[in-house]
Design an enzyme around this catalytic site. Structure first.
Site, mmCIF file in Angstrom:
data_model
loop_
_atom_site.group_PDB
_atom_site.id
_atom_site.type_symbol
_atom_site.label_atom_id
_atom_site.label_comp_id
_atom_site.label_asym_id
_atom_site.label_seq_id
_atom_site.Cartn_x
_atom_site.Cartn_y
_atom_site.Cartn_z
ATOM 1 N N SER A 1 0.808 -1.227 -0.217
ATOM 2 C CA SER A 1 -0.042 -0.012 0.063
ATOM 3 C C SER A 1 0.877 1.046 -0.023
ATOM 4 O O SER A 1 2.018 1.309 0.515
ATOM 5 C CB SER A 1 -0.911 0.139 1.233
ATOM 6 N N LYS A 2 0.439 2.203 -0.660
ATOM 7 C CA LYS A 2 0.994 3.646 -0.779
ATOM 8 C C LYS A 2 1.657 4.140 0.467
ATOM 9 O O LYS A 2 2.305 4.980 0.725
ATOM 10 C CB LYS A 2 0.511 4.371 -1.646
ATOM 11 N N ARG A 3 0.569 3.882 1.514
ATOM 12 C CA ARG A 3 0.708 4.585 2.975
ATOM 13 C C ARG A 3 2.052 3.747 3.528
ATOM 14 O O ARG A 3 2.621 4.278 4.172
ATOM 15 C CB ARG A 3 -0.427 4.604 3.782
#
Ligand code: GLU
Length: 420
Positions: A207-209
């Protein structure tokens, strides 16, 4: 002829998952003498992000995953952006409406599902069945005038003569809907292969987080594109001889979909660091020199870079580490005082080094070690202070090598500055 494609949406940046799918499509196309198409799925207007299209082109080009047809270079089946193909989708919608295989519903158009069971022989997963009722009458054209993904993708794949759809496993549940559309249109469906989803060390979807997924991050952190490609090759695929280091050409040569595993491969950045380090050791020094020169945008002179490479090449895992290991060779850092005898050590080192007439490695070694002996210093402490005084750090490449390359004047200057 084999024709494959990727169809990323320009909704952000270039995602490493897109690169992964691109890599496997690219390899399959090249292996089979086919074509690799890049198509942009940009019909979800609200989600399109300015600059995302360019980031996709740049990211894939950086990795050497070049396409044969695409929005930027055109091709026989242009246009390659869905937003420019709306008329085509409408014609097919009319066809389905006329034949009673679709119907209007509150401004949208729904596909009329026949409820028959759908199955396909997935090239990675074997046969997959879906009960027809699970699919239902789904929307193929929205009231905002745009087709849905499941519809547009089929029309594009038909018209672009795509033979193999190789994409992420998150699309498995879309596939039966797409097959139903092929059947309704009386078109031959392509082969499907669903690649495993990449997971992080906690086995969660990237995930980009949480995870580094933007290709630009890898680039700006000094990873070599060849190393990142090599790393991606090993996700869900293994070399028949269990080799870990190999190039894109070898991957293409050996690639087949049957060797792709279903289980979610782990995107382990430690492994990537290791592979990147291997590349930095393996590639010729002159090439590393140019990579470093370009990475730091000409900030460091090439001549000095090449003298320093042999000192750091075995420890560097990515290009940013060149600066952390050897940045002090180019610019003075704040000296660090490590032991209580700092003053004595540095004065003695100054003494020993200033007495050297011919600045050579051996003379430096001897001058320093004789001083340590005659003064009765602890060798480790002495060299730690010397290192910390010249570099501002406790960790450097072999300090005598650094002293030699820095040159007498600079070394003496730094030593005296560190006593002030
Ligand atoms: N836009 C979709 C994706 O990037 C395309 C899926 C497909 O290849 O059909 O996941």
């Amino acid at each position: 002829m084999v024709r494959v494609r990727i169809a990323p949406s320009p909704t952000g940046f270039a995602h490493v998952g897109t690169a992964y799918t691109a890599l496997f499509n690219y390899a399959f196309a090249k292996k089979n003498g086919g074509k690799f198409v890049l198509r942009l799925e940009d019909t979800d207007i609200k989600r399109n992000v300015e600059g995302a299209e360019k980031a996709i082109y740049e990211g894939l080009t950086w990795l050497g995953l070049t396409w044969d047809e695409g929005p930027d270079i055109g091709g026989k089946y242009a246009p390659y952006k869905q937003s420019e193909r709306l008329e085509t989708y409408k014609q097919y919608i009319e066809r389905l409406l006329d034949s009673g295989m679709a119907y209007r519903d509150e401004g949208a158009v729904r596909f009329k599902n026949t409820n028959s069971e759908i199955s396909w022989n997935d090239k990675v997963r074997g046969r997959i069945f879906f009960p027809g009722e699970e699919i239902g009458d789904f929307v193929i054209f929205k009231s905002d005038g745009f087709p849905t993904y499941n519809f547009a993708v089929v029309i594009d794949d038909i018209l672009m003569k795509i033979t193999h759809v190789i994409r992420g496993e998150e699309h498995i549940s879309n596939t039966p809907r797409q097959i139903a559309i092929y059947q309704a249109l009386g078109e031959k469906m392509p082969f499907f292969a669903h690649l495993p989803t990449l997971r992080n060390k906690d086995k969660k979807k990237l995930s980009k987080r949480r995870d580094p997924v933007d290709l630009r991050i890898f680039r700006s952190h000094g990873y070599l594109p060849q190393a990142l490609v090599n790393f991606l090759c090993l996700l869900g695929w293994s070399h028949p001889k269990e080799k870990e280091i190999f190039d894109l050409g070898e991957f293409v040569e050996l690639f087949n979909l049957e060797r792709v595993r279903k289980a979610g491969p782990i995107f382990d950045t430690e492994k990537l660091n290791w592979i990147n380090g291997e590349y930095l050791r393996k590639i010729p020094k002159s090439k590393v020199k140019n990579q470093i020169f370009e990475f730091y945008k000409g900030k460091y002179p090439k001549e000095l870079i090449s003298r320093i490479i042999p000192l750091v090449q075995n420890r560097m895992r990515n290009l940013t580490e060149f600066e952390s290991l050897a940045g002090f060779m180019f610019e003075r850092k704040k000296p660090l005082r490590v032991t209580d005898s700092f003053e004595w050590h540095i004065k003695a080192a100054f003494d020993a080094l200033s007495g050297i007439k011919k600045w050579e490695r051996q003379a430096i070694d001897e001058g320093l070690i004789n001083k340590v002996k005659s003064e009765g210093f602890k060798t480790g402490d002495f060299f730690m202070d010397l290192r910390a005084s010249l570099s501002g750090s406790r960790v450097t490449p072999p300090i005598n090598d650094c002293i030699y390359i820095l040159g007498k004047d600079e070394v003496l200057e730094r030593l005296s500055l560190s006593l002030k």
